[in-house]
Structures are given as C-alpha cells and as structure tokens.
Design an enzyme around this catalytic site. Sequence first.
Site, PDB file in Angstrom:
ATOM      1  N   HIS A 220     -48.501  15.197  39.009  1.00 51.10           N
ATOM      2  CA  HIS A 220     -48.353  16.266  39.999  1.00 51.10           C
ATOM      3  C   HIS A 220     -49.706  16.556  40.622  1.00 51.10           C
ATOM      4  O   HIS A 220     -50.746  16.089  40.137  1.00 51.10           O
ATOM      5  CB  HIS A 220     -47.796  17.543  39.347  1.00 51.10           C
ATOM      6  CG  HIS A 220     -48.595  18.009  38.162  1.00 51.10           C
ATOM      7  ND1 HIS A 220     -49.823  18.623  38.277  1.00 51.10           N
ATOM      8  CD2 HIS A 220     -48.347  17.928  36.827  1.00 51.10           C
ATOM      9  CE1 HIS A 220     -50.294  18.914  37.084  1.00 51.10           C
ATOM     10  NE2 HIS A 220     -49.422  18.492  36.175  1.00 51.10           N
ATOM     11  N   CYS A 233     -50.956  16.027  31.257  1.00 45.86           N
ATOM     12  CA  CYS A 233     -50.334  15.531  32.491  1.00 45.86           C
ATOM     13  C   CYS A 233     -51.300  14.645  33.277  1.00 45.86           C
ATOM     14  O   CYS A 233     -52.456  14.476  32.900  1.00 45.86           O
ATOM     15  CB  CYS A 233     -49.862  16.693  33.352  1.00 45.86           C
ATOM     16  SG  CYS A 233     -48.315  17.421  32.772  1.00 45.86           S
TER      17      CYS A 233
END
Length: 342
Positions: A220, A233
């Site tokens: 992301h 992440c």
Amino acid sequence: MKKLFLKQSLLYTLFFALLLTSCKKDSEKINDQNQTGSSQTISQEEKSDSLEAKAEEKESIPPAIQENGFYNAFAIPKDKKQRDSLYAIFSKKYTERERYAILALNRLDSKSKWNSDTLVVPVKIDTTLMAYSPFPMQLDVLSEVKKFVVFSYPIQAYAVYSNGTLVKWGPTSMGKKAAQTTRGLMFANWKKKLAISTVKSEWKLPYNFNIHNTHGIGWHQYDLPGYPASHSCLRLLMKDAMWLYNYADTWILNPGGATKKANGTPVLVFGDYPWGKRKPWRNLLNDPNANNISVEEMTNLIQPHVDKMVAEQTNREKVADSIQSAKAMEAKTPIEEPESAN
C-alpha cells in the site's frame, strides 16, 4: 666670585637634566610609535593570513554534487538553512519528474526528501527508472507466468514481470527489523482503496492489496523514509501503489466468502536487509552494478515455485471463465413470469 660660579654650575646642571629628560620622552614616544606601527603591521599580516586561511578553507569544502561516474553524490548538510538553500539549487537543476525519480532511487518520497545525508543521483535521469533497474530485463523461467510480483529485501525494491518480461520496478520500505515482512511465495488476496491499519487505527493505507490474510500483510502507499520501517507491510509510492492495485488479480472466493476458490497474482518476497550497514543503493557510487540481481540468482529463487504458480494461474482462469459463462447464460435466459390467475 665663588658664589657666582656655583650658581652657574647649578644652572648648567639643571639645563642638562631637563635636556636628557626631554630626549628620553622623545625616544619613548618614537619607540611607542614604532611599536604601534609594528603592531598594526602584524595585525594586518595576521588579518591577511586569516583571510587566506578562510579562502583555503572555503575552497576545501566539497561541492554539493561530487562526481563519481555513472552516479553522483549529492551531499546534504545538517544545517536547516543550508539544506533549504541546497534544495533550491536541487529544485532549479532538476524537474519535478526528475526529482521524483532521484528520490525513488534513494528509497525516499517527497515527504522524506531530506531524510538522508547523501542522495545518489544518476548523471542521466530516466524518469521511468527502467535504465537503473537492478532486476533482469528478461527471465525465461517466468515465460509461462502471466503476472508476477517480486519484492527484494536486500535492496528494498520490487519488480513486476509479465511472461518473463520486466514491465515495472520501484522502491519500497518493507518490515523493520523488529517486525519483518514474511518471506516466500504468497498470492494476492483482497484489495481496498483505503484500508485502516490493524496496528493503529490512525494509519490510513491507500490502495491496500493484501497478500497474507492471516498476518494482515499487504502492499500500500505510505511513507518511504529510505530504509525498512513498516510493521511487516510493503510500503510503496502513491503512483506505484495505484498501478499495482489495478494490475494484480485478486483471489476468487466461493459463494458466502468462507473459502477460497482460486488464488490471485503470485508474489515472492526474498532475502535479508543488511541491518546496521551502508544502505545498498549508496554502493552505486562506487559500482553502478552493485545492486544488480543476476538472471541466475533470480532463476534459482523462482524455479522451485514455477509449477505451483502455473497451476494456480490455470485454476484461476478456469474458475474465472466458469463464472463468466454462468453470468452470460444468466443474461441470456429469459425470466419467466408466473401466469396470472383469471
């Protein structure tokens, strides 16, 4: 007569005494003037030496851009005023797209542009970044794999391949040392344009694409500070997050969403970051190929997973075709209305 002689002698003595005193004062005055003049001369000489020393010191200060060959080092001072002044030079020398590319090569976004003491700057700027790709342009081992995304921990970069051809690469910031990103082969699962972090609800994650559902790992958009900083992440620049959001395929779930019918795009995460050592992209200043990953290395990493990736790809295509066929049949089938009672 004797008294007169004594009086004259006394007068002569006083006269000579006064004369000697006057000469002494004049001599002292002259000496003082000489000393003052000498002091002024020394002061001027010292001042001249000081100016020369400052000039030499100024000349010895390294330039903002130190030329090293294919890549140059853009030194960033610690002082804020000097940094701001240097950024003005940086902004004037390079266009917005060029600055974006330079920061990307240093694993930085515009928000973190001064989060480094040195920027690695290519002599010739390619705003697509493809000229500086550390990944091979072609991987025959992926010839049967239509879509493939790979993340390299050592160089904090990702790459996208289509049937073995490199179509895109860029910077990332993966899991920090205390919360590292899971390695190995995974598959793209679900996606959401704006997700909320499970670590902190204040963290908004644009163009989130999950690749490990149980661990909550995904790629992301988020800050790129120039080193691994995430909570496992895979952070991306906004443009890259948007591109990958539209590129990768999601999983396909069975009716009700409880079980998975087909996997999405394969994603491989590999390697280890050199914690506590020099940032790998800084090595480009000494060797423009320092970050390059060879075809052989990539092939060895990917080969064990090819059969599974191809099998999952084939399965997804069958499932997707089946769903499309069912929808097409449904659209063609007329809806029978119940007969009305007379």
